[in-house]
Design a protein around this motif. Structure first.
Motif, short mmCIF file in Angstrom:
data_model
loop_
_atom_site.label_atom_id
_atom_site.label_comp_id
_atom_site.label_asym_id
_atom_site.label_seq_id
_atom_site.Cartn_x
_atom_site.Cartn_y
_atom_site.Cartn_z
N SER A 155 -16.52 39.85 56.92
CA SER A 155 -17.43 40.62 56.06
C SER A 155 -18.74 39.86 55.82
O SER A 155 -19.77 40.48 55.54
CB SER A 155 -16.76 40.92 54.72
N PHE A 156 -18.71 38.53 55.93
CA PHE A 156 -19.90 37.72 55.69
C PHE A 156 -20.54 37.23 56.97
O PHE A 156 -21.45 36.41 56.93
CB PHE A 156 -19.54 36.53 54.80
N GLY A 157 -20.07 37.70 58.11
CA GLY A 157 -20.62 37.24 59.36
C GLY A 157 -20.26 35.81 59.67
O GLY A 157 -20.86 35.17 60.55
N ARG A 158 -19.27 35.28 58.94
CA ARG A 158 -18.83 33.90 59.17
C ARG A 158 -18.08 33.78 60.49
O ARG A 158 -17.96 32.70 61.04
CB ARG A 158 -17.95 33.46 58.00
N LEU A 159 -17.56 34.90 60.98
CA LEU A 159 -16.93 34.96 62.30
C LEU A 159 -17.71 35.97 63.14
O LEU A 159 -17.29 37.12 63.30
CB LEU A 159 -15.47 35.39 62.18
N PRO A 160 -18.86 35.58 63.68
CA PRO A 160 -19.71 36.55 64.38
C PRO A 160 -19.08 37.08 65.66
O PRO A 160 -19.44 38.15 66.12
CB PRO A 160 -20.98 35.74 64.68
N ASP A 161 -18.17 36.34 66.25
CA ASP A 161 -17.56 36.77 67.51
C ASP A 161 -16.08 36.39 67.52
O ASP A 161 -15.65 35.53 68.28
CB ASP A 161 -18.28 36.13 68.69
N PRO A 162 -15.27 37.03 66.66
CA PRO A 162 -13.85 36.67 66.59
C PRO A 162 -13.08 37.15 67.80
O PRO A 162 -13.36 38.22 68.36
CB PRO A 162 -13.37 37.38 65.32
N LEU A 163 -12.11 36.34 68.21
CA LEU A 163 -11.23 36.67 69.33
C LEU A 163 -9.80 36.37 68.88
O LEU A 163 -9.38 35.21 68.88
CB LEU A 163 -11.57 35.82 70.55
N TYR A 164 -9.08 37.40 68.49
CA TYR A 164 -7.69 37.22 68.11
C TYR A 164 -6.83 37.48 69.35
O TYR A 164 -6.69 38.63 69.80
CB TYR A 164 -7.32 38.19 66.98
N LEU A 165 -6.31 36.42 69.94
CA LEU A 165 -5.51 36.55 71.15
C LEU A 165 -4.10 36.97 70.76
O LEU A 165 -3.47 36.34 69.91
CB LEU A 165 -5.49 35.24 71.92
N ILE A 166 -3.61 38.03 71.41
CA ILE A 166 -2.36 38.67 70.99
C ILE A 166 -1.38 38.71 72.14
O ILE A 166 -1.72 39.07 73.27
CB ILE A 166 -2.64 40.12 70.52
N LEU A 167 -0.14 38.37 71.85
CA LEU A 167 0.96 38.53 72.79
C LEU A 167 1.93 39.56 72.23
O LEU A 167 2.35 39.45 71.08
CB LEU A 167 1.69 37.20 73.00
N SER A 168 2.26 40.54 73.06
CA SER A 168 3.17 41.60 72.62
C SER A 168 4.40 41.63 73.50
O SER A 168 4.36 41.28 74.68
CB SER A 168 2.47 42.96 72.67
N HIS A 169 5.49 42.06 72.89
CA HIS A 169 6.74 42.24 73.62
C HIS A 169 7.38 43.53 73.13
O HIS A 169 7.63 43.69 71.94
CB HIS A 169 7.68 41.05 73.38
N GLU A 170 7.60 44.44 74.08
CA GLU A 170 8.16 45.75 73.75
C GLU A 170 7.36 46.43 72.65
O GLU A 170 7.89 46.93 71.65
CB GLU A 170 9.64 45.62 73.35
N GLN A 171 6.02 46.40 72.81
CA GLN A 171 5.05 47.05 71.93
C GLN A 171 5.01 46.44 70.52
O GLN A 171 4.47 47.04 69.60
CB GLN A 171 5.33 48.57 71.84
N GLU A 172 5.54 45.26 70.36
CA GLU A 172 5.48 44.58 69.08
C GLU A 172 4.73 43.26 69.26
O GLU A 172 4.99 42.50 70.19
CB GLU A 172 6.88 44.28 68.54
N ILE A 173 3.77 42.98 68.36
CA ILE A 173 3.03 41.72 68.41
C ILE A 173 3.95 40.60 67.98
O ILE A 173 4.53 40.62 66.89
CB ILE A 173 1.79 41.78 67.50
N VAL A 174 4.07 39.58 68.85
CA VAL A 174 4.98 38.47 68.55
C VAL A 174 4.23 37.14 68.41
O VAL A 174 4.82 36.15 67.96
CB VAL A 174 6.07 38.34 69.63
N ALA A 175 2.94 37.09 68.79
CA ALA A 175 2.17 35.86 68.65
C ALA A 175 0.69 36.20 68.53
O ALA A 175 0.20 37.14 69.15
CB ALA A 175 2.40 34.93 69.84
N ILE A 176 -0.02 35.40 67.72
CA ILE A 176 -1.45 35.58 67.51
C ILE A 176 -2.11 34.21 67.49
O ILE A 176 -1.65 33.30 66.80
CB ILE A 176 -1.75 36.31 66.18
N ALA A 177 -3.20 34.07 68.24
CA ALA A 177 -4.00 32.84 68.22
C ALA A 177 -5.41 33.19 67.75
O ALA A 177 -6.19 33.75 68.52
CB ALA A 177 -4.04 32.19 69.59
N PRO A 178 -5.74 32.90 66.49
CA PRO A 178 -7.09 33.21 65.99
C PRO A 178 -8.12 32.24 66.57
O PRO A 178 -8.01 31.03 66.40
CB PRO A 178 -6.95 33.02 64.47
N CYS A 179 -9.10 32.77 67.28
CA CYS A 179 -10.16 31.97 67.87
C CYS A 179 -11.49 32.65 67.59
O CYS A 179 -11.53 33.81 67.16
CB CYS A 179 -9.99 31.84 69.39
#
Length: 380
Positions: free
Chosen positions: A39-63
């Protein structure tokens, strides 16, 4: 088992709001915190890397792609001329000046969030492969994991295996809560410290300081902003830093009940505060603000706001762990905290420069000459 083609990227935390809070065990890796930063532009280009298994998110790497020189504040100062070299390379179209960072801003921790029951080593490998692809596609020269804990062996070992160079970073502190009441916590400390804490709590009250837990409201947000700026200007050369009142209101809006705010008043005047974030059974003491002119050292307001009230809250709410960040090692250890070493990892992704630079960064000669510096954009 998960497949590599299931690694996807979300560009806003809104896309993973429920999943991140469900998987995470850390208050600075939650929807409320990342939404506040976005909301404050503190993350101007966020990349949340997501791993899914059987349509469920099982891992997230905030970058995120660094636009605010976080790497040069927190990461290893690998070459004196690196910042200039990146600008030149960008002008020539060889690569981007930005760095892909994996951590949570204002938090000295890097984590890959993982649902229980999945192979952490395999997931870390897939996440790192995705980072390689992103850096190649976007011409990002470096990626860096800024604050990897000494206890996170799967991430530590895999980063070493995949050509990342390792550098010591800040020493942080944490407190494991093993007590059912505050007096039991005191009994776990040395006799001298036990007496000192009781005295500091007593003196704070005798000086007319009243500390209560409150919500962030428009009436209090301006005062939080100023008190936080007071602490920053006292400990830093520049005095023009000020986190606006809107930041605190936005944090309350999105983090909601996870915000734990203690306000210290004397004669109904706000003279200090501490702000922590809680998620599940983990509390992080994030920020302290003070009106230095309205008190003196005999008030012991700092110790009551930063240590004793949060510890009491944690015991009452059956929280199992408190993070206390870095610096003030003796003060923290004397009060029962344990040290936790963090490490920075970085890798050069350029096809031509990478092999030489990565080899140099891992050399003993370079490590004997390297230097690093610290500057906290969100001080305690």
């Amino acid at each position: 088992m998960v497949a590599q083609d299931q690694v996807t990227v979300a560009h806003t935390v809104d896309d993973i709001s429920e999943s991140i809070d469900r998987i995470s065990n850390d208050s600075f890796f939650t929807y409320g915190w990342f939404k506040t930063l976005e909301s404050f532009g503190r993350l101007p280009d966020p990349l949340y890397l997501i791993l899914s298994h059987e349509q469920e998110i099982v891992a997230i790497a905030p970058c995120f792609i660094d636009k605010t020189d976080d790497f040069f504040s927190w990461g290893p100062n690998i070459f004196p001329f690196l910042h200039r070299a990146l600008r030149v390379g960008e002008k020539l179209g060889l690569f981007k000046r930005d760095v892909l960072l994996c951590y949570s801003p204002a938090c000295c921790r890097t984590k890959i969030l993982l649902k229980n029951g999945y192979s952490e080593r395999k997931i870390v490998e897939l996440i790192l492969a995705k980072i390689d692809n992103i850096c190649k596609e976007r011409k990002v020269l470096f990626s860096s994991f800024l604050f990897v804990s000494e206890f996170d062996e799967p991430l530590l070992n895999k980063l070493k295996d995949l050509n990342y160079s390792m550098f010591p970073n800040v020493l942080t502190f944490y407190l494991n809560l093993e007590w059912s009441q505050f007096d039991d916590y005191l009994k776990s400390l040395k006799s001298g410290m036990r007496k000192k804490i009781r005295r500091e709590i007593k003196k704070c009250a005798e000086n007319g300081v009243i500390i209560n837990e409150e919500k962030i409201t428009p009436n209090i947000a301006d005062e939080l902003s100023q008190l936080d700026a007071n602490v920053f200007s006292k400990h830093n050369l520049t005095s023009n830093y000020k986190l606006g009142a809107s930041f605190f209101l936005t944090l309350q809006k999105y983090a909601k009940e996870n915000v734990k705010l203690f306000i210290a008043r004397k004669n109904n005047k706000v003279i200090g505060f501490s702000l922590s974030l809680q998620h599940k059974d983990v509390l992080d003491v994030y920020m302290y603000g003070s009106d230095y002119e309205s008190q003196n050292n005999t008030f012991f307001t700092y110790f009551n706001l930063v240590y004793y009230k949060p510890i009491q809250l944690a015991i009452d709410e059956k929280i199992s762990k408190i993070y206390f960040r870095y610096f003030l090692a003796k003060s923290r250890i004397d009060r029962g905290c344990r040290p936790e070493q963090t490490y920075s990892f970085m890798k050069c992704h350029d096809a031509f420069l990478g092999p030489a630079i990565n080899s140099l960064l891992r050399s003993k000669i370079y490590h004997s000459l390297k230097s690093r510096f610290l500057r906290d954009p969100f001080p305690n």
